[in-house]
Every structure is written in structure tokens, then in C-alpha cells.
Design an enzyme around this catalytic site. Structure first.
Site, mmCIF file in Angstrom:
data_model
loop_
_atom_site.group_PDB
_atom_site.id
_atom_site.type_symbol
_atom_site.label_atom_id
_atom_site.label_comp_id
_atom_site.label_asym_id
_atom_site.label_seq_id
_atom_site.Cartn_x
_atom_site.Cartn_y
_atom_site.Cartn_z
ATOM 1 N N HIS A 34 0.122 -1.437 0.441
ATOM 2 C CA HIS A 34 -1.207 -0.899 0.136
ATOM 3 C C HIS A 34 -1.044 0.523 -0.386
ATOM 4 O O HIS A 34 0.103 1.006 -0.558
ATOM 5 C CB HIS A 34 -2.108 -0.949 1.381
ATOM 6 C CG HIS A 34 -1.473 -0.350 2.596
ATOM 7 N ND1 HIS A 34 -1.162 0.983 2.687
ATOM 8 C CD2 HIS A 34 -1.067 -0.901 3.767
ATOM 9 C CE1 HIS A 34 -0.621 1.227 3.859
ATOM 10 N NE2 HIS A 34 -0.530 0.106 4.537
ATOM 11 N N HIS A 37 1.517 2.859 1.256
ATOM 12 C CA HIS A 37 2.928 2.672 0.876
ATOM 13 C C HIS A 37 3.186 3.253 -0.518
ATOM 14 O O HIS A 37 4.230 3.848 -0.769
ATOM 15 C CB HIS A 37 3.277 1.182 0.828
ATOM 16 C CG HIS A 37 3.178 0.483 2.141
ATOM 17 N ND1 HIS A 37 2.251 -0.513 2.391
ATOM 18 C CD2 HIS A 37 3.908 0.608 3.277
ATOM 19 C CE1 HIS A 37 2.411 -0.959 3.615
ATOM 20 N NE2 HIS A 37 3.395 -0.301 4.191
ATOM 21 N N GLY A 148 5.151 7.492 6.692
ATOM 22 C CA GLY A 148 3.741 7.860 6.733
ATOM 23 C C GLY A 148 3.360 8.509 8.061
ATOM 24 O O GLY A 148 3.823 8.104 9.125
ATOM 25 N N GLN A 154 6.133 7.305 15.457
ATOM 26 C CA GLN A 154 7.326 6.739 14.808
ATOM 27 C C GLN A 154 8.072 7.817 14.017
ATOM 28 O O GLN A 154 9.291 7.951 14.124
ATOM 29 C CB GLN A 154 6.905 5.597 13.878
ATOM 30 C CG GLN A 154 8.015 5.115 12.959
ATOM 31 C CD GLN A 154 7.612 3.885 12.159
ATOM 32 O OE1 GLN A 154 7.677 2.786 12.663
ATOM 33 N NE2 GLN A 154 7.225 4.049 10.914
HETATM 34 O O1 PAF Z 1 6.490 1.648 9.536
HETATM 35 C C1 PAF Z 1 6.988 0.540 9.262
HETATM 36 O O2 PAF Z 1 6.524 -0.162 8.363
HETATM 37 C C2 PAF Z 1 8.189 0.064 10.044
HETATM 38 O O3 PAF Z 1 8.111 0.416 11.385
HETATM 39 C C3 PAF Z 1 9.533 0.514 9.441
HETATM 40 C C4 PAF Z 1 9.684 2.030 9.465
HETATM 41 C C5 PAF Z 1 9.643 0.024 8.000
HETATM 42 C C6 PAF Z 1 10.690 -0.080 10.236
HETATM 43 O O4 PAF Z 1 10.649 -1.462 10.228
#
Ligand code: PAF
Length: 283
Positions: A34, A37, A148, A154
Site C-alpha cells: 500500500h 510501503h 515504517g 518493531q
Molecule cells: O513490518 C513488516 O512487514 C514485517 O514485520 C517485516 C519487517 C517485513 C519482517 O517480516
């Protein structure tokens, strides 16, 4: 755009880019792309000579009963979007390629940073993320890797891992991309029916209201959290997983709001679990 499905081919290609003096920007994703990304890909395009995007729905970051099987996938459409965005290479390995039979190696960041928020609600999730991201770093050899801010915890964990394990690269945070009405972009938004899509606005609304309350002078984190919860609970389909306020740099507990704080939410709208966050800075 080149498409690679094996680790050996992807790694050889990246090594060749580096041999030619090209800087590599990596955008790890799970696909079903989307605008959020594409903002990561654009940031990589503007800061690096070569842009690699990975698409891999990583099974080891999903818990039992989570949406691994149902997670939306559309590799053909994603490839077109990435080619249009000027991405140089797409890495789209199979599960067997990434985790062959007998696979036993994992990377884990421990401590307060992984024990809270999504780390508490989704045990093992961040171990799956840091394992796959470490593998992607070793395969794609990025100078810069783009993540992001929507997944605030994360990106903090990945920054800590990269620093503590001495990965020779820089993590770049890219701001949250929102729909016109405020809903944070997420591949999981497709799960929402039209009524739930409306109700999902309580996430961004509660963050905005919390920010306004802080700007008006409220410093008691408990009172601000209470406002966030009241707003979210006004939606009949919403179920709060967490609505928290932590220090934005290390996720330390916050009673009195000072400096940079992270307002973080995870809310189920029907059966769809959505997350959102906002960093607020006070003097
Ligand atoms: O944020 C995500 O889409 C996922 O957690 C990642 C960083 C690609 C790891 O699979």
C-alpha cells in the site's frame, strides 16, 4: 526490475552491486503493498543507488491462531507497483528457502523493549521479526534499511539489534502514511467491512485527542490513557488490546509526561487487530 527467489542469487547480485560501488537500500515487507510501503521504497530510491524490496510473509512471526494463512498476498500486483516505483530488485523467497527443514537459528532482543506492547500480546512475534530481518540483512547487504514508524516498537527493536549486533548499516524510520480520514495504512485494513472501516477511525482519533490534551497541559499519563480508552470504547466493535504511553526512546514507563513520549495502541475492530501510534514531545 529483477526478481530473485533464491538466497544465493540475491546475495550474489547484491555483492556485485557493492563491488561496483553502489549503495544498497533495503525495504523489508510482507507484501500486499500500500502507499505506506511505497513511501518506504521512495525514501530508499532517493537515498540509495540500488533499491531492493523483499516480500516474504514470515511464518515465524505469527503466533498460533493468528492470521498467517489468511494474510493477504498478491505478488503479481506488488511486482508491478515496485517496478513502477523504480525498485531495482525484488527478493521473494519461499518459506523452504528461508527456513529449510532442520532450521534452528534465531535472533532475539530481550528485555523491557520486547516485553511490552505487542511483545506481551504476541509472544515470540519479535523473535520472528528480528530473525528474518537479520537474515535479510545478511542476504541483501544493505547500507540503509527502511522501516515504517507505524510499527514503532518493531523499528526500535530492530535499531537496538542492529546496534548491539554491529550490523554495518543504518536504519531509517519513515513516517506513518494515513488515509485521508486518518486511518493508518495497513495491509490488514482489507479485513474490515465498511462499518468496521468507519469504526477503525477511533484509533487515530484517540491519538489526536490525547495529543491535544497533552498540548493543553495535562501531564498525568494515567489521565491521558483514560481519554484514549474512552474514545476507543465509543466504538461498539472495538476491543482494546493496549493503550499505553511510554518513553519514545526506550519504552521506559512514564507516569508524568515529559520529553518525547510514544502513545501506542493495539485495538481489535471485530476480529482485525490494528495498531497505531503517535510521538508527542513536550518541553
Ligand atoms: O513490518 C513488516 O512487514 C514485517 O514485520 C517485516 C519487517 C517485513 C519482517 O517480516
Amino acid at each position: 526490475m529483477q526478481i530473485f527467489k533464491t538466497i544465493a542469487e540475491m546475495q550474489t547480485w547484491c555483492r556485485e552491486q557493492k563491488r561496483q560501488g553502489q549503495t544498497i537500500g533495503l525495504v523489508p515487507t510482507m507484501g500486499y503493498l500500500h502507499a505506506g510501503h511505497l513511501a518506504l521504497a521512495r525514501a530508499a530510491r532517493s537515498q540509495c543507488d540500488t533499491v531492493v524490496v523483499s516480500i516474504f510473509v514470515n511464518p515465524i512471526q505469527f503466533g498460533v491462531g493468528e492470521d498467517f494463512e489468511d494474510y493477504p498476498r498478491d505478488l503479481e500486483k506488488d511486482s508491478q507497483l515496485l517496478a513502477d516505483a523504480g525498485v531495482d530488485a525484488l527478493f521473494a523467497p519461499s518459506i523452504r528457502e528461508m527456513y529449510p527443514p532442520g532450521y534452528n537459528s534465531y535472533v532475539e532482543v530481550t528485555g523491557e523493549i520486547t516485553g511490552k506492547l505487542c511483545g506481551r500480546s504476541r509472544p515470540g512475534h519479535f523473535r520472528g521479526v528480528t530473525t528474518v530481518v537479520s537474515k535479510l540483512f545478511n542476504i541483501c547487504l544493505p547500507d540503509l534499511a527502511f522501516f515504517g514508524q507505524k510499527d514503532a516498537q518493531q523499528v526500535m527493536i530492530i535499531e537496538k539489534m542492529a546496534k548491539e549486533l554491529n550490523f554495518p548499516l543504518q536504519i531509517v524510520r519513515v513516517p506513518i502514511v494515513r488515509e485521508a480520514d486518518g486511518l493508518a495504512m495497513s495491509s490488514r485494513n482489507v479485513y474490515l467491512n465498511p462499518e468496521q472501516r468507519k469504526q477503525a477511525l477511533v484509533l487515530s482519533q484517540s491519538l489526536q485527542q490525547a495529543q491535544e490534551l497533552i498540548r493543553a497541559g495535562e501531564r498525568d499519563a494515567g489521565k491521558v490513557k483514560q481519554l484514549m480508552c474512552t474514545t476507543i470504547n465509543s466504538s461498539p466493535e472495538a476491543n482494546i488490546d493496549y493503550a499505553e504511553i511510554y518513553d519514545a526512546d526506550d519504552l521506559a514507563d512514564v507516569d508524568e509526561i515529559q520529553g518525547r513520549v510514544l502513545l501506542a495502541l493495539a485495538v481489535r475492530i471485530g476480529t482485525t487487530r490494528l495498531i497505531d501510534n503517535l510521538i508527542v514531545e513536550v518541553q
